[in-house]
Write a protein that holds these residues in place. Structure first.
Motif, PDB file in Angstrom:
ATOM      1  N   SER A   1      85.973  38.654 -35.946  1.00 61.80           N
ATOM      2  CA  SER A   1      84.790  38.328 -36.766  1.00 61.80           C
ATOM      3  C   SER A   1      84.969  38.686 -38.235  1.00 61.80           C
ATOM      4  O   SER A   1      84.384  38.050 -39.096  1.00 61.80           O
ATOM      5  CB  SER A   1      83.559  39.065 -36.231  1.00 61.80           C
ATOM      6  OG  SER A   1      83.685  40.460 -36.441  1.00 61.80           O
ATOM      7  N   ASP A   2      85.772  39.721 -38.553  1.00 55.07           N
ATOM      8  CA  ASP A   2      85.726  40.324 -39.882  1.00 55.07           C
ATOM      9  C   ASP A   2      84.282  40.679 -40.250  1.00 55.07           C
ATOM     10  O   ASP A   2      83.834  40.438 -41.377  1.00 55.07           O
ATOM     11  CB  ASP A   2      86.364  39.434 -40.952  1.00 55.07           C
ATOM     12  CG  ASP A   2      86.671  40.218 -42.215  1.00 55.07           C
ATOM     13  OD1 ASP A   2      86.422  41.435 -42.242  1.00 55.07           O
ATOM     14  OD2 ASP A   2      87.168  39.599 -43.180  1.00 55.07           O
ATOM     15  N   HIS A   3      83.572  41.215 -39.255  1.00 55.26           N
ATOM     16  CA  HIS A   3      82.186  41.668 -39.476  1.00 55.26           C
ATOM     17  C   HIS A   3      82.184  42.703 -40.598  1.00 55.26           C
ATOM     18  O   HIS A   3      82.807  43.764 -40.479  1.00 55.26           O
ATOM     19  CB  HIS A   3      81.681  42.295 -38.174  1.00 55.26           C
ATOM     20  CG  HIS A   3      80.281  42.813 -38.218  1.00 55.26           C
ATOM     21  ND1 HIS A   3      79.186  41.994 -38.073  1.00 55.26           N
ATOM     22  CD2 HIS A   3      79.788  44.079 -38.373  1.00 55.26           C
ATOM     23  CE1 HIS A   3      78.077  42.721 -38.117  1.00 55.26           C
ATOM     24  NE2 HIS A   3      78.415  43.991 -38.307  1.00 55.26           N
TER      25      HIS A   3
ATOM     26  N   SER B   1      88.902  42.835 -32.890  1.00 57.39           N
ATOM     27  CA  SER B   1      89.840  43.785 -33.499  1.00 57.39           C
ATOM     28  C   SER B   1      89.734  43.828 -35.019  1.00 57.39           C
ATOM     29  O   SER B   1      90.612  44.380 -35.684  1.00 57.39           O
ATOM     30  CB  SER B   1      91.277  43.453 -33.076  1.00 57.39           C
ATOM     31  OG  SER B   1      91.633  42.160 -33.501  1.00 57.39           O
ATOM     32  N   HIS B   2      88.650  43.277 -35.554  1.00 57.14           N
ATOM     33  CA  HIS B   2      88.498  43.308 -37.020  1.00 57.14           C
ATOM     34  C   HIS B   2      87.021  43.441 -37.376  1.00 57.14           C
ATOM     35  O   HIS B   2      86.341  42.448 -37.602  1.00 57.14           O
ATOM     36  CB  HIS B   2      89.097  42.022 -37.620  1.00 57.14           C
ATOM     37  CG  HIS B   2      89.205  42.056 -39.110  1.00 57.14           C
ATOM     38  ND1 HIS B   2      90.215  41.402 -39.789  1.00 57.14           N
ATOM     39  CD2 HIS B   2      88.446  42.634 -40.069  1.00 57.14           C
ATOM     40  CE1 HIS B   2      90.064  41.592 -41.085  1.00 57.14           C
ATOM     41  NE2 HIS B   2      88.981  42.332 -41.284  1.00 57.14           N
ATOM     42  N   VAL B   3      86.531  44.679 -37.408  1.00 59.89           N
ATOM     43  CA  VAL B   3      85.145  44.909 -37.837  1.00 59.89           C
ATOM     44  C   VAL B   3      85.100  46.098 -38.804  1.00 59.89           C
ATOM     45  O   VAL B   3      85.894  47.037 -38.699  1.00 59.89           O
ATOM     46  CB  VAL B   3      84.177  45.167 -36.652  1.00 59.89           C
ATOM     47  CG1 VAL B   3      84.232  44.067 -35.622  1.00 59.89           C
ATOM     48  CG2 VAL B   3      84.424  46.495 -35.985  1.00 59.89           C
ATOM     49  N   HIS B   4      84.160  46.030 -39.712  1.00 62.03           N
ATOM     50  CA  HIS B   4      83.940  47.111 -40.684  1.00 62.03           C
ATOM     51  C   HIS B   4      82.576  47.721 -40.399  1.00 62.03           C
ATOM     52  O   HIS B   4      81.564  47.006 -40.413  1.00 62.03           O
ATOM     53  CB  HIS B   4      83.961  46.561 -42.105  1.00 62.03           C
ATOM     54  CG  HIS B   4      85.233  45.846 -42.453  1.00 62.03           C
ATOM     55  ND1 HIS B   4      86.261  46.437 -43.150  1.00 62.03           N
ATOM     56  CD2 HIS B   4      85.649  44.584 -42.177  1.00 62.03           C
ATOM     57  CE1 HIS B   4      87.253  45.567 -43.298  1.00 62.03           C
ATOM     58  NE2 HIS B   4      86.912  44.433 -42.715  1.00 62.03           N
ATOM     59  N   LEU B   5      82.547  49.017 -40.143  1.00 62.75           N
ATOM     60  CA  LEU B   5      81.295  49.711 -39.856  1.00 62.75           C
ATOM     61  C   LEU B   5      81.239  50.991 -40.693  1.00 62.75           C
ATOM     62  O   LEU B   5      82.243  51.704 -40.803  1.00 62.75           O
ATOM     63  CB  LEU B   5      81.198  50.073 -38.373  1.00 62.75           C
ATOM     64  CG  LEU B   5      81.272  48.903 -37.366  1.00 62.75           C
ATOM     65  CD1 LEU B   5      81.311  49.428 -35.935  1.00 62.75           C
ATOM     66  CD2 LEU B   5      80.099  47.951 -37.555  1.00 62.75           C
TER      67      LEU B   5
HETATM   68 ZN    ZN Z   1      87.870  42.746 -42.842  1.00 56.09          ZN
END
Ligand code: ZN
Ligand code: DUC
Ligand code: ZN
Length: 473
Positions: A319-321, A62-66
């Motif tokens: 992940s905070d990907h 629930s935490h990814v940046h794309l």
């Molecule tokens: Zn983040």
């Protein structure tokens, strides 16, 4: 009863139970849980033999940046194609990405952009959190409530980064809008003014190496902002999510707020369990590979984050990907970034490694059990962000989002196996026990043995309001 697919002979694991059962799937959903389902399968039923495997809900990150704008001349290394491909490789059946509002931009316009970026490119299911950077009366009074009604039920605010951060009065106004509309607010807690002051002081003294990213973002800056965010939420009387907690002091703020009676969710990430600030102090500019915010801390902080996962202070493991290439003028080593840490883009890749790291370091090493693993990596994300019980569990009626795990598979992490857009992984060479060997998204096999086998299967997921906000489902 007829099935499209039966997963046979495996051990089903949910957030609460572990039991031997076959899983019957029809039209993308789970329609039966019982032993011996393959015996009644029709001639067209696909039988997947899961002998020796765990049958778990697919991971939900629930935490990814794309594909997010990341400053002049900087390009994020993953779009929705490569980012969701990597997510699938790592056993995730859904990701929640951020939709960044540019200053002055109507929220609908930002969402239209992001739907455009994602359309036709996703290999796992996707939903969006808004990032509010410009909380005008129009945005908070009209635009946000309308979006929440339409299934965009969560948003993030930043207390750091010039251009993104909100002042306290803006945070209060945003929280107040969230309270009225039932949106769930995620907060990035670091004190921007303290960080600016420290960056200035470091640069005056000629301290510009990547390792100073960590010393200019100290625990006190995170703890203070966490305390402030929690206080603002208490004043407005609204639940919030404290994201990417890196250390004990910030974690203790969450515990104390809960004791006061506040409804708070807490999140931590792999980088706070297995990396430290020493990783930013590698030779030359190698440390830039580990620059993320908050920064990785020290061994006692790692222990604290484990404690938070074990004891339930943290509900979410994400992940905070946030991927940037290392050796690239549009990535970590851009011209200005080579001169001073201030310009190294913040963020590290991790969507493929989140689940294996927690399984190997958490379950295999006996820190958490299998059910807690499922809760932290899938079920709690689905519940908190309004996707449960459609997603995040193995139950009759749920989407057949399923990861098959080989708990004995040994794997050494290398960058190329992760299939993301970055030219490195912070976890290169890490030895992992336990691996997702197959992934189904709504009944379709999307990943098998480290390869994507079905392209573009991902769909957008509208969401209900979070139960944490007190909204009835
Ligand atoms: Zn983040
Ligand atoms: N915050 C995030 O949540 N992700 C990456 C960068 C940041 O500061
Ligand atoms: Zn953040």
């Amino acid at each position: 009863m007829t099935f499209d697919t039966v997963i046979a002979n495996g051990t089903v694991v949910t957030a609460s139970d572990t039991f031997r059962s076959d899983v019957g799937i029809r039209e993308g959903r789970i329609v039966a849980l019982a032993e011996g389902l393959s015996a009644s399968a029709g001639p067209d039923t696909e039988i997947i033999d899961a002998t020796g495997l765990y049958v778990m809900p697919g991971g939900i990150d629930s935490h990814v940046h794309l594909d997010q704008p990341s400053g002049e001349g900087i390009v994020m290394a993953d779009d929705f194609d490569s980012g969701t491909r990597s997510a699938a490789i790592g056993g995730n059946s859904a990701v929640l990405a951020f939709c960044m509002q540019e200053k002055g931009q109507p929220l609908r316009e930002a969402l239209k952009d992001y739907h455009g970026k994602a359309e036709g490119k996703c290999h796992v299911d996707v939903s969006f959190h808004m990032v509010i950077t410009d909380p005008t009366p129009e945005v908070l009074g009209q635009e946000l409530p309308a979006l929440v009604e339409d299934g965009y039920t969560s948003l993030k605010v930043f207390m750091t980064y010039e251009g993104l951060r909100l002042r306290d009065d803006e945070i209060l106004a945003t929280l107040d809008s969230a309270r009225r509309t039932g949106a769930l607010v995620m907060v990035h807690c670091e004190n921007e003014d303290a960080i600016r002051y420290l960056i200035g002081r470091h640069e005056e003294e000629g301290l510009t190496a990547p390792k100073y990213h960590a010393t200019t973002r100290p625990v006190a800056a995170e703890r203070e902002a966490t305390h402030r965010a929690l206080s603002l939420a208490e004043i407005v009387d609204v639940p919030i999510v404290i994201v990417h907690v890196s250390n004990r002091e910030a974690m203790e703020e969450i515990r104390r707020a809960r004791v006061r009676g506040q409804k708070i969710a807490g999140e931590t990430c792999p980088q706070y369990l297995v990396l430290t600030a020493d990783d930013l102090d590698l030779d030359g500019l190698e440390g830039a590979k580990f620059v993320c915010s908050p920064p990785p801390r020290d061994k006692p902080s790692q222990d604290a984050c484990w404690e938070g996962l074990e004891q339930g202070v943290f509900d979410l493991f994400s992940s905070d990907h946030c991927p940037f290439r290392f050796d690239d003028p549009e990535g970590k080593l851009n011209e200005k970034g080579k001169r001073t840490f201030r310009w190294i883009p913040n963020g590290i890749p991790g969507v493929a490694t989140r689940l294996p790291i927690l399984f190997s370091e958490g379950v295999v090493k006996g820190r958490i059990d299998l059910n807690r693993f499922v809760a932290l990596t899938s079920t709690n994300h689905a519940k908190l962000y309004g996707m449960y019980p459609q997603k995040g569990t193995i139950a009759v009626g749920a989407d057949a989002d399923i990861a098959l795990w080989d708990p004995r598979r040994q794997q050494v992490l290398t960058n190329d196996m992760l299939q993301h857009g970055t030219d490195y992984t912070p976890y290169e060479g890490m030895e992992i026990t336990g691996w997702p060997v197959r992934l189904l998204v709504r009944g379709k096999t999307v990943m098998s043995e480290g390869a994507l086998v079905d392209e573009g299967a991902g769909r957008y997921v509208p969401r209900a309001r979070s139960p944490l906000t007190g909204s009835r489902v």
